[in-house]
Enzyme design. Structure first.
Site, short mmCIF file in Angstrom:
data_model
loop_
_atom_site.label_atom_id
_atom_site.label_comp_id
_atom_site.label_asym_id
_atom_site.label_seq_id
_atom_site.Cartn_x
_atom_site.Cartn_y
_atom_site.Cartn_z
N SER A 163 -22.85 1.68 1.27
CA SER A 163 -23.16 2.51 2.13
C SER A 163 -24.91 3.14 1.37
CB SER A 163 -22.25 3.58 2.55
OG SER A 163 -22.03 3.98 1.02
N TYR B 170 0.78 -1.53 0.11
CA TYR B 170 -0.11 -0.13 0.02
C TYR B 170 0.91 1.60 0.37
CZ TYR B 170 -3.41 -3.50 1.72
OH TYR B 170 -4.80 -4.15 1.35
#
Length: 326
Positions: free
Chosen positions: A208, A55
């Site tokens: 969401s 990352y």
């Protein structure tokens, strides 16, 4: 915050995936904001934090290490390594040297003397999982890691590796939108006493209910290539969002919390690690641990989900396309 067990590791029922603070979804927060957010997550009950050497080319580990240093002894820290196929990895000692170099680098970035849970970040088909497992056992004996896991492993790979050095957790993509591991991997984890850590438990945020078909994404935002965010698929998946929203309204919760509560109800060894870059979203996600579905509510949700076709997905191959996009 409720807790769960991944093998012998006790973690918060919901963890925090830190990747998005460095890469993946376009512009990232200021470093000071990210550090504050990680520490806020701890204040809100999170004790399980996930990063990887990949990352941000190591920057995420640096960030997470700095943020967690004051509370290192109070949390469970997970990171991941990749092993390329080289002439050195053809022997056991050469392979161990490669992995040891990676863990040592991660330890420095993370400002710690051990990593609690160290995953193989995707499986290398050219290197036998038994050899990786042997290396992990040696790192455990040396105290550099406490436990190990695999990411996106098959049932066969799990069984073969576990027979050499017992696995503590499998981390793979899992959500209401991506349920392929329910067939074999999750049952195998249950059989063998291995925890299951779900990344992208909210379908990269889709669950969401905050994304519309008209939303646009630019730069290094993975949603440019994740097919569930195409205009036609956002529209086609609206019935799923509607189901979650309806239950959320009945429970005084949010659609994201219902999606996470569904997962927590599934099995007690499953731990989702949603990631977000906004304090209110992180607090919302962690709050899902207090949203409990009754058996009736869960079964009703499952019945409704069985009638809904999911459109689009998220694959590593699609994510790779970002490298060549302007």
């Amino acid at each position: 915050m409720k807790t769960r067990k991944l093998g012998e590791l006790e973690v918060s029922a919901i963890g925090y995936g830190c990747m998005g603070l460095s890469i993946g979804y376009g512009s990232v927060p200021e470093r000071s904001e990210s550090i504050q957010l990680i520490r806020q997550a701890y204040d809100w009950g999170c004790t399980f934090f996930d990063t990887a050497q990949l990352y941000g080319a190591g920057d995420n580990e640096l960030l997470v290490g700095e943020a967690l240093q004051p509370i290192r002894d109070n949390i469970v820290l997970a990171s991941k390594f990749l092993v390329p196929t080289t002439e050195h990895t053809s022997t056991r000692e050469g392979l161990f040297a490669e992995i040891q170099s990676r863990v040592d680098t991660s330890l420095k970035r993370l400002r710690t003397d051990h990593i609690d849970l160290y995953y193989q970040h995707r499986m290398n088909k050219d290197i036998a999982v038994e050899e990786i497992a042997w290396c992990m056992g040696r790192l455990i004996r040396e105290g550099k890691i406490l436990a190990w896991g695999q990411s996106e492993a098959t049932e066969e790979e799990i069984r073969r590796a576990h027979a050499v050095t017992p696995l503590t957790a499998i981390q793979s993509q899992y959500s209401i939108m991506e349920r392929m591991y329910e067939k074999d991997v999750i049952p195998t984890c249950e059989e063998l006493g291995i925890g299951f850590v779900a990344f992208s438990p909210l379908g990269n945020g889709f669950l969401s209910g905050k994304y519309t078909a008209d939303a646009t994404y630019t730069g290094r935002d993975a949603r440019r290539v994740i097919t569930r965010f195409s205009k036609e698929n956002v529209q086609a998946n609206q019935p799923l969002v509607d189901v979650l929203t309806n239950i959320a309204n009945q429970k005084g919760a949010t659609p994201a919390q219902i999606a996470l509560a569904w997962m927590l109800h599934k099995k007690d060894f499953i731990v989702p690690i949603p990631g977000s870059r906004k304090p209110e979203r992180v607090q919302e996600n962690l709050g899902a641990a207090d949203v409990e579905l009754t058996d009736h509510e869960f079964n009703q949700l499952e019945a409704e989900l069985a009638t809904i076709e999911i459109h689009g997905n998220r694959t590593d191959e699609d994510i790779e396309k970002l490298r060549s996009m302007a």
